[in-house]
Design a protein around this motif. Structure first.
Motif, mmCIF file in Angstrom:
data_model
loop_
_atom_site.group_PDB
_atom_site.id
_atom_site.type_symbol
_atom_site.label_atom_id
_atom_site.label_comp_id
_atom_site.label_asym_id
_atom_site.label_seq_id
_atom_site.Cartn_x
_atom_site.Cartn_y
_atom_site.Cartn_z
ATOM 1 N N TYR A 221 0.823 -1.208 0.000
ATOM 2 C CA TYR A 221 0.000 0.000 0.000
ATOM 3 C C TYR A 221 0.861 1.262 0.000
ATOM 4 C CZ TYR A 221 -4.625 -2.103 0.676
ATOM 5 O OH TYR A 221 -5.812 -2.777 0.491
ATOM 6 N N LEU A 222 1.871 1.308 0.853
ATOM 7 C CA LEU A 222 2.723 2.493 0.904
ATOM 8 C C LEU A 222 3.439 2.720 -0.425
ATOM 9 C CD1 LEU A 222 4.209 2.121 4.504
ATOM 10 C CD2 LEU A 222 2.493 3.776 3.733
ATOM 11 N N GLY A 223 3.868 1.633 -1.065
ATOM 12 C CA GLY A 223 4.497 1.765 -2.374
ATOM 13 C C GLY A 223 3.532 2.254 -3.440
ATOM 14 N N LEU A 224 2.262 1.901 -3.305
ATOM 15 C CA LEU A 224 1.246 2.372 -4.243
ATOM 16 C C LEU A 224 0.893 3.840 -4.014
ATOM 17 C CD1 LEU A 224 -1.103 -0.735 -4.221
ATOM 18 C CD2 LEU A 224 -0.223 0.324 -6.302
ATOM 19 N N TRP A 225 0.930 4.288 -2.771
ATOM 20 C CA TRP A 225 0.420 5.612 -2.424
ATOM 21 C C TRP A 225 1.460 6.722 -2.501
ATOM 22 C CZ3 TRP A 225 -2.183 3.868 2.798
ATOM 23 C CH2 TRP A 225 -3.297 3.068 2.517
ATOM 24 N N LEU A 226 2.601 6.544 -1.818
ATOM 25 C CA LEU A 226 3.476 7.684 -1.540
ATOM 26 C C LEU A 226 4.264 8.181 -2.753
ATOM 27 C CD1 LEU A 226 4.751 6.669 2.022
ATOM 28 C CD2 LEU A 226 2.877 8.191 1.412
ATOM 29 N N PRO A 227 5.047 7.342 -3.442
ATOM 30 C CA PRO A 227 5.789 7.877 -4.599
ATOM 31 C C PRO A 227 4.860 8.454 -5.658
ATOM 32 C CG PRO A 227 6.627 5.713 -3.946
ATOM 33 C CD PRO A 227 5.346 5.913 -3.205
ATOM 34 N N ASN A 228 3.745 7.766 -5.903
ATOM 35 C CA ASN A 228 2.766 8.215 -6.884
ATOM 36 C C ASN A 228 2.214 9.597 -6.517
ATOM 37 O OD1 ASN A 228 -0.143 8.527 -7.750
ATOM 38 N ND2 ASN A 228 0.347 6.696 -8.924
ATOM 39 N N GLY A 229 1.786 9.755 -5.266
ATOM 40 C CA GLY A 229 1.183 11.010 -4.846
ATOM 41 C C GLY A 229 2.141 12.184 -4.953
ATOM 42 N N LEU A 230 3.405 11.976 -4.610
ATOM 43 C CA LEU A 230 4.378 13.063 -4.688
ATOM 44 C C LEU A 230 4.627 13.497 -6.128
ATOM 45 C CD1 LEU A 230 6.809 11.706 -1.958
ATOM 46 C CD2 LEU A 230 5.460 13.809 -1.803
ATOM 47 N N VAL A 231 4.662 12.535 -7.052
ATOM 48 C CA VAL A 231 4.879 12.886 -8.461
ATOM 49 C C VAL A 231 3.643 13.553 -9.059
ATOM 50 C CG1 VAL A 231 5.252 11.903 -10.765
ATOM 51 C CG2 VAL A 231 6.694 11.202 -8.855
#
Length: 417
Positions: A221-231
């Protein structure tokens, strides 16, 4: 991949779900660009422009907290059609003259709250129509459609905004949402909910706790959420970075996303695909570091296209999530992924807009990209530490290793948590 794209369209109910989603995606693309442009022209604020386009994502956290149990406990046809209809009515309301900016943003946030339920219902229905073995090619095709629709939508929206008012574009978006509601209502069959019981806040919290209790799922979940959201925070500044050419930047980014989805969903063999999430997440952010140099539009568009290939990482991570989730929780699990991802996109847009207010859009995009790279590397390191204590298994570091024993398979991952 055993399942061909052509065979998907021969599967009952896949085509209307696909077409209804395409119309909804087109509406969101045209309407979002029109709204962001309208707010930026009226206020000159990068923050308010970013929030008007991506602010609905902030409301997703409320949906994940209070509404998400409905993803598996509501009839999918009625729910999806009702959501599209609500968007049609509300988007038409945004086109009313004289609506103040505060009221505009309030309506936009309410739309996000309504949409928070839609992702779980849609993707849970997709697993029901195609079964889990068909989910990856099916979701890949949906992502490809999204890329194509965004390319056409942003190009068309940019051309329309040069000749007509943003309010006219909002009315076009409302008509597309209405089309989506009709297609979904007439094309899908009436299916019962996947899980028994009434939707409730308690059921939402209880299932969220079960899904979050497994460390492999948490890392996924964290891999799906955090990098994506920042970009996506970088993308939210396209309008303020290039006010007259934002449509071109969005279209190039959508083209890159399409290329990434085709590559991951269709061309990479499973053994290679399972190791590609981390490299793709690094690719997702790295090209935006160039923006600190204030590149010309052609270079900026190329960077946006190359970076967006990295969005293909989500297919790898979603496949991983489905392997760790029992069938009866698939809609809720995918809804939690969708709501968390969109929430982080809203947070990213708000953070990027705030930084741009203090510095410049170009510097803010570079800082957001650097943060995304740092988060990806930290998640990879956390997964390596987890794996070092377990029997090694072939899996991607960002998605996290599969635990041995009761947490390994989809029937045991959540059930034993």
């Amino acid at each position: 991949m055993a399942t061909s794209y052509r065979s998907l369209f021969r599967t009952p109910e896949f085509t209307p779900l696909f077409l209804g989603s395409a119309a909804q995606n087109a509406a969101g693309t045209v309407g979002g660009l029109a709204l962001g442009t309208f707010v930026y022209r009226a206020t000159g604020s990068p923050l308010l422009s970013a929030l008007s386009m991506f602010g609905p994502s902030l409301a997703q956290v409320l949906g994940a907290t209070f509404l998400l149990s409905g993803a598996d406990r509501l009839p999918p046809r009625t729910t999806l059609a009702a959501i599209s209809l609500a968007f049609a009515v509300t988007t038409a309301g945004l086109a009313l003259p004289g609506l103040p900016a505060g009221a505009l943003l309030t309506v936009v946030l309410l739309l996000g709250l309504v949409a928070s339920l839609g992702g779980g219902v849609r993707w849970g229905l997709l697993t029901e129509i195609l079964a889990k073995d068909g989910y990856l090619p099916g979701r890949s095709l949906f992502n490809m459609m999204s890329g194509l629709v965004q390319i056409a939508g942003y190009a068309t929206g940019g051309a329309l905004l040069a000749t007509v008012s943003p309010r006219a574009c909002l009315l076009l978006a409302a008509a597309l949402y209405l089309t989506s509601a009709v297609v979904l209502r007439l094309g899908l069959t009436a299916r019962p909910p996947r899980s028994a019981g009434r939707p409730s806040v308690a059921a939402t919290w209880r299932t969220n706790a079960v899904l979050w209790s497994s460390r492999p799922r948490r890392l996924t979940y964290l891999g799906l959420w955090l990098p994506n959201g920042l970009v996506v925070g970088c993308e939210s500044l396209y309008v303020s970075y290039a006010p007259d050419s934002a449509g071109a930047l969005f279209a190039c980014a959508a083209l890159g996303m399409l290329a990434g989805d085709v590559t991951v969903g269709r061309l990479l063999p499973p053994a290679v695909r399972s190791r590609m999430a981390t490299p793709l997440l690094l690719l997702l952010a790295a090209p935006y570091l160039v923006f600190v140099l204030h590149p010309p539009l052609s270079v900026a568009a190329g960077c946006a296209a190359v970076a967006s290939v990295g969005f293909g990482a989500s297919l790898v991570q979603q496949e991983r999530l489905m392997k760790l989730t029992p069938d009866e929780l698939s809609g809720h699990a995918l809804g939690l992924h969708s709501a968390g991802m969109l929430t982080m996109q809203g947070v990213g847009a708000a953070l990027a807009g705030s930084v741009a207010q203090l510095t410049s859009p170009a510097h803010a995009m570079t800082l957001m990209a650097g943060a995304s790279l740092a988060v990806t590397l930290l998640l990879a390191a956390a997964a390596r530490r987890e794996r070092s204590a377990l029997t090694p298994v072939p899996t991607d570091v960002t998605s996290g290793p599969v635990r041995s024993g009761s947490r390994r398979g989809p029937r045991h991952g959540a059930g034993s948590a």
